[in-house]
Design an enzyme around this catalytic site. Structure first.
Site, PDB file in Angstrom:
ATOM      1  N   LYS A 201     -11.053   2.484  13.732  1.00  0.00           N
ATOM      2  CA  LYS A 201      -9.956   2.872  14.237  1.00  0.00           C
ATOM      3  C   LYS A 201      -9.575   3.151  15.743  1.00  0.00           C
ATOM      4  CE  LYS A 201      -7.399   2.689  10.408  1.00  0.00           C
ATOM      5  NZ  LYS A 201      -6.393   1.824  10.328  1.00  0.00           N
TER       6      LYS A 201
ATOM      7  N   ILE B 228       1.203   3.889   2.088  1.00  0.00           N
ATOM      8  CA  ILE B 228       2.145   4.366   3.390  1.00  0.00           C
ATOM      9  C   ILE B 228       3.170   3.179   3.614  1.00  0.00           C
ATOM     10  CG2 ILE B 228       2.355   5.113   5.657  1.00  0.00           C
ATOM     11  CD1 ILE B 228      -0.633   6.232   5.326  1.00  0.00           C
TER      12      ILE B 228
ATOM     13  N   ARG C 168     -18.773  18.856   1.615  1.00  0.00           N
ATOM     14  CA  ARG C 168     -18.763  17.362   1.647  1.00  0.00           C
ATOM     15  C   ARG C 168     -19.278  17.089   3.143  1.00  0.00           C
ATOM     16  NH1 ARG C 168     -13.535  13.925   0.727  1.00  0.00           N
ATOM     17  NH2 ARG C 168     -12.825  14.897   2.547  1.00  0.00           N
TER      18      ARG C 168
ATOM     19  N   TYR D 138     -15.565   3.834   9.366  1.00  0.00           N
ATOM     20  CA  TYR D 138     -13.808   3.661   9.262  1.00  0.00           C
ATOM     21  C   TYR D 138     -13.461   4.266  10.490  1.00  0.00           C
ATOM     22  CZ  TYR D 138      -9.447   5.782   8.313  1.00  0.00           C
ATOM     23  OH  TYR D 138      -8.201   5.907   8.388  1.00  0.00           O
TER      24      TYR D 138
ATOM     25  N   GLY E 242       0.680  -1.221  -0.013  1.00  0.00           N
ATOM     26  CA  GLY E 242       0.050   0.111   0.062  1.00  0.00           C
ATOM     27  C   GLY E 242       0.734   1.249   0.064  1.00  0.00           C
TER      28      GLY E 242
ATOM     29  N   SER F  66      -5.486   7.182  13.098  1.00  0.00           N
ATOM     30  CA  SER F  66      -5.810   8.216  12.310  1.00  0.00           C
ATOM     31  C   SER F  66      -5.976   9.512  13.072  1.00  0.00           C
ATOM     32  CB  SER F  66      -6.736   7.840  11.400  1.00  0.00           C
ATOM     33  OG  SER F  66      -7.348   9.049  10.796  1.00  0.00           O
ATOM     34  N   ALA F  67      -5.948  10.613  12.531  1.00  0.00           N
ATOM     35  CA  ALA F  67      -6.669  11.878  13.195  1.00  0.00           C
ATOM     36  C   ALA F  67      -8.085  11.924  13.200  1.00  0.00           C
ATOM     37  CB  ALA F  67      -6.003  13.208  12.534  1.00  0.00           C
TER      38      ALA F  67
ATOM     39  N   ARG G 223      -6.097  21.433   6.598  1.00  0.00           N
ATOM     40  CA  ARG G 223      -5.690  20.299   7.053  1.00  0.00           C
ATOM     41  C   ARG G 223      -4.284  20.274   7.054  1.00  0.00           C
ATOM     42  NH1 ARG G 223     -10.248  20.084   7.304  1.00  0.00           N
ATOM     43  NH2 ARG G 223     -11.788  18.473   6.564  1.00  0.00           N
TER      44      ARG G 223
ATOM     45  N   ASP H 102     -17.449  16.804   6.979  1.00  0.00           N
ATOM     46  CA  ASP H 102     -16.097  17.611   6.855  1.00  0.00           C
ATOM     47  C   ASP H 102     -15.856  18.589   7.867  1.00  0.00           C
ATOM     48  OD1 ASP H 102     -14.876  16.057   4.625  1.00  0.00           O
ATOM     49  OD2 ASP H 102     -14.902  17.929   3.433  1.00  0.00           O
TER      50      ASP H 102
ATOM     51  N   TYR I  67      -2.128   9.291  12.187  1.00  0.00           N
ATOM     52  CA  TYR I  67      -1.621  10.209  10.976  1.00  0.00           C
ATOM     53  C   TYR I  67      -2.726  11.417  10.621  1.00  0.00           C
ATOM     54  CZ  TYR I  67       0.141   5.472   9.593  1.00  0.00           C
ATOM     55  OH  TYR I  67       0.506   4.034   9.815  1.00  0.00           O
TER      56      TYR I  67
ATOM     57  N   ASN J 236      -2.570  14.113   7.295  1.00  0.00           N
ATOM     58  CA  ASN J 236      -3.042  13.677   5.922  1.00  0.00           C
ATOM     59  C   ASN J 236      -2.043  13.704   4.893  1.00  0.00           C
ATOM     60  OD1 ASN J 236      -5.301  15.370   7.254  1.00  0.00           O
ATOM     61  ND2 ASN J 236      -6.322  15.241   5.011  1.00  0.00           N
TER      62      ASN J 236
HETATM   63  C1  UD1 Z   1     -10.209  11.979   4.801  1.00  0.00           C
HETATM   64  C2  UD1 Z   1     -10.996  11.267   5.706  1.00  0.00           C
HETATM   65  C3  UD1 Z   1      -9.978  10.891   6.986  1.00  0.00           C
HETATM   66  C4  UD1 Z   1      -8.970  10.154   6.495  1.00  0.00           C
HETATM   67  C5  UD1 Z   1      -8.306  10.803   5.573  1.00  0.00           C
HETATM   68  C6  UD1 Z   1      -6.920   9.984   5.019  1.00  0.00           C
HETATM   69  C7  UD1 Z   1     -13.269  12.087   5.421  1.00  0.00           C
HETATM   70  C8  UD1 Z   1     -14.257  12.995   5.938  1.00  0.00           C
HETATM   71  N1  UD1 Z   1     -12.146  12.222   6.247  1.00  0.00           N
HETATM   72  O1  UD1 Z   1      -9.619  13.321   5.252  1.00  0.00           O
HETATM   73  O2  UD1 Z   1     -11.047   9.972   7.785  1.00  0.00           O
HETATM   74  O3  UD1 Z   1      -8.276   9.713   7.687  1.00  0.00           O
HETATM   75  O4  UD1 Z   1      -9.095  11.306   4.550  1.00  0.00           O
HETATM   76  O5  UD1 Z   1      -7.581   9.049   3.981  1.00  0.00           O
HETATM   77  O6  UD1 Z   1     -13.166  11.817   4.307  1.00  0.00           O
HETATM   78  N2  UD1 Z   1     -11.598  18.539  -0.642  1.00  0.00           N
HETATM   79  C9  UD1 Z   1     -12.053  18.950  -1.706  1.00  0.00           C
HETATM   80  N3  UD1 Z   1     -12.249  18.585  -3.036  1.00  0.00           N
HETATM   81  C10 UD1 Z   1     -11.923  17.177  -3.183  1.00  0.00           C
HETATM   82  C11 UD1 Z   1     -11.302  16.220  -2.042  1.00  0.00           C
HETATM   83  C12 UD1 Z   1     -11.243  17.001  -0.906  1.00  0.00           C
HETATM   84  O7  UD1 Z   1     -12.313  20.308  -1.644  1.00  0.00           O
HETATM   85  O8  UD1 Z   1     -11.930  16.764  -4.389  1.00  0.00           O
HETATM   86  C13 UD1 Z   1     -11.297  18.906   0.633  1.00  0.00           C
HETATM   87  C14 UD1 Z   1     -12.002  18.366   1.639  1.00  0.00           C
HETATM   88  O9  UD1 Z   1     -13.378  18.977   1.821  1.00  0.00           O
HETATM   89  C15 UD1 Z   1     -11.000  19.005   2.994  1.00  0.00           C
HETATM   90  C16 UD1 Z   1      -9.835  18.757   2.269  1.00  0.00           C
HETATM   91  O10 UD1 Z   1      -9.971  18.901   0.852  1.00  0.00           O
HETATM   92  O11 UD1 Z   1     -11.423  20.138   3.379  1.00  0.00           O
HETATM   93  C17 UD1 Z   1      -9.046  17.436   2.417  1.00  0.00           C
HETATM   94  O12 UD1 Z   1      -9.762  16.127   2.289  1.00  0.00           O
HETATM   95  P1  UD1 Z   1      -9.139  14.816   2.169  1.00  0.00           P
HETATM   96  O13 UD1 Z   1      -7.937  14.537   1.333  1.00  0.00           O
HETATM   97  O14 UD1 Z   1     -10.408  13.984   1.721  1.00  0.00           O
HETATM   98  O15 UD1 Z   1      -8.833  14.404   3.571  1.00  0.00           O
HETATM   99  P2  UD1 Z   1      -9.865  14.499   5.200  1.00  0.00           P
HETATM  100  O16 UD1 Z   1     -11.198  15.016   4.632  1.00  0.00           O
HETATM  101  O17 UD1 Z   1      -9.020  15.457   5.794  1.00  0.00           O
END
Ligand code: UD1
Length: 342
Positions: free
Chosen positions: A157, A13, A296, A153, A11, A129-130, A235, A299, A181, A183
């Site tokens: 954890k 990581i 989403r 999910y 995988g 995970s956070a 993030r 979030d 972890y 992001n």
């Molecule tokens: C997500 C998971 C978290 C997981 C982590 C690592 C959710 C709610 N949380 O975290 O449990 O441990 O991934 O895999 O899914 N965004 C956009 N457009 C996109 C994708 C994301 O605007 O197409 C924004 C999101 O709204 C957020 C940020 O980007 O504000 C980060 O998103 P993402 O990479 O999915 O991480 P998390 O939501 O923090």
């Protein structure tokens, strides 16, 4: 040097951690079912690291596959610790198929712990995970912040952490590093391994990377009315190689201190969606088009670590910045536009 068993070894990581462990002089045994990874990763590890990967193809819920790993480890003086990465990790999918998450993530952890006990191994590094902090009450997030799950999910954890804590209470031989972890993003500097999501990426950086390479038209920014400086979600993005080195530090801690450890693995620095899109645009030499879209569900406004405890306890801190994360991701994405199978 000690031999380490990695579950979920091919995988995202784990593959980076495999290289970090070899760099630090460890022997490594890997196990993976390829349910969300490619066997080509092994060729790339061979190529980058110049070693022959010791690998068993199998599911961690299969006791005989795990026994084969411990057998393989005997040529290196026996497995000394396990890093348990293998798990399903898509939040949305976990809401649709919660039982699959309990079966894989809880069943998998149980099976790994049973195998460890059979083979007299009691040091384990757990990929937490956070997400266990749910919607944070205050920022930056320290390890003693309240814990709660907001989806299946996240619940797996949290339950994984609780199961291991109970195990520790019952049998003092167990020592666990709970690594929370933030992001993980970016890729190995060689550009030969990186994140290769199947289907439409759920996470931000892989999505941006696909926009940059021309596979998707624009980035949908989920929400621009959050309580953050530019209104988009903030993030704590951490370079996957920094994260990998955090695992090496955690193993050293377990071996040297003989006690358990709970740490955030983040940089402590929050960036917004727009910050990341802008930085990626600079790295790839092409602006990332963005379209604002609804929030989403689930979030949070902002989530970033207080990484002080990780530094004080294990002397580890993230060294790579947002530009490194984007440049390394872009090197991987642009030279492997279709991932490993491309
Ligand atoms: C997500 C998971 C978290 C997981 C982590 C690592 C959710 C709610 N949380 O975290 O449990 O441990 O991934 O895999 O899914 N965004 C956009 N457009 C996109 C994708 C994301 O605007 O197409 C924004 C999101 O709204 C957020 C940020 O980007 O504000 C980060 O998103 P993402 O990479 O999915 O991480 P998390 O939501 O923090």
């Amino acid at each position: 040097m000690a031999c380490i068993l990695l579950t979920g070894a091919t995988g995202y990581i784990a593959s980076h951690t495999w290289l970090a462990l070899k760099d630090a002089g460890y022997d490594v045994i890997g196990v993976d079912s390829y349910v969300n990874s490619s066997p080509i990763v092994l060729n790339r590890l061979r190529e980058i690291g110049g070693f022959e990967p010791q690998f068993v193809q199998g599911d961690v819920r299969d006791a005989s596959a795990l026994d084969r790993c411990f057998e393989l480890g005997k040529q290196f003086g026996g497995v000394r610790a396990v890093i348990h990465f293998a798990a399903l990790k898509a939040v949305g999918e976990s809401v649709e198929r919660p039982l699959d998450y309990f079966e894989n993530n809880i069943g998998g952890l149980l099976s790994v712990c049973q195998a460890m006990k059979r083979h007299g191994v009691y040091d384990v590094v757990f990929s937490s995970s956070a997400t266990v902090y749910g919607k944070p009450e205050s920022l930056p997030i320290t390890e003693n912040a309240p814990l709660r799950a907001t989806n299946p999910y996240g619940q797996t954890k949290l339950m994984g952490e609780e199961m291991l804590r109970e195990l520790e209470r019952c049998d003092a031989r167990w020592h666990v590093a709970y690594l929370r972890y933030f992001n993980p993003v970016g890729a190995h500097a060689s550009g030969r391994i990186g994140e290769d999501p199947r289907g439409v990426p759920n996470n931000l950086m892989p999505y941006v990377a696909q926009v940059a390479v021309g596979k998707r038209e624009h980035l949908n920014v989920f929400g621009n009315d959050y309580d953050t400086p530019d209104g988009t979600g903030v993030r704590d993005y951490i370079h996957v190689c920094d994260l990998a080195e955090g695992h090496v530090a955690a193993l050293r801690y377990l071996a040297d201190k003989g006690q358990s450890l709970t740490v955030n693995l983040g940089t402590g620095q929050g960036y917004s969606v727009l910050d990341l899109a802008r930085a990626y645009g600079q790295a790839c030499g092409r602006e990332i088009p963005v379209v604002f879209a609804p929030r989403r569900p689930g979030d949070v406004d902002a989530c970033y670590a207080d990484p002080t405890h990780a530094f004080n306890a294990m002397g580890w801190k993230a060294r790579r910045g947002l530009n490194d994360m984007c440049v390394d991701s872009w090197r991987w994405q642009s030279t492997n536009p279709n991932g490993f199978e491309g």
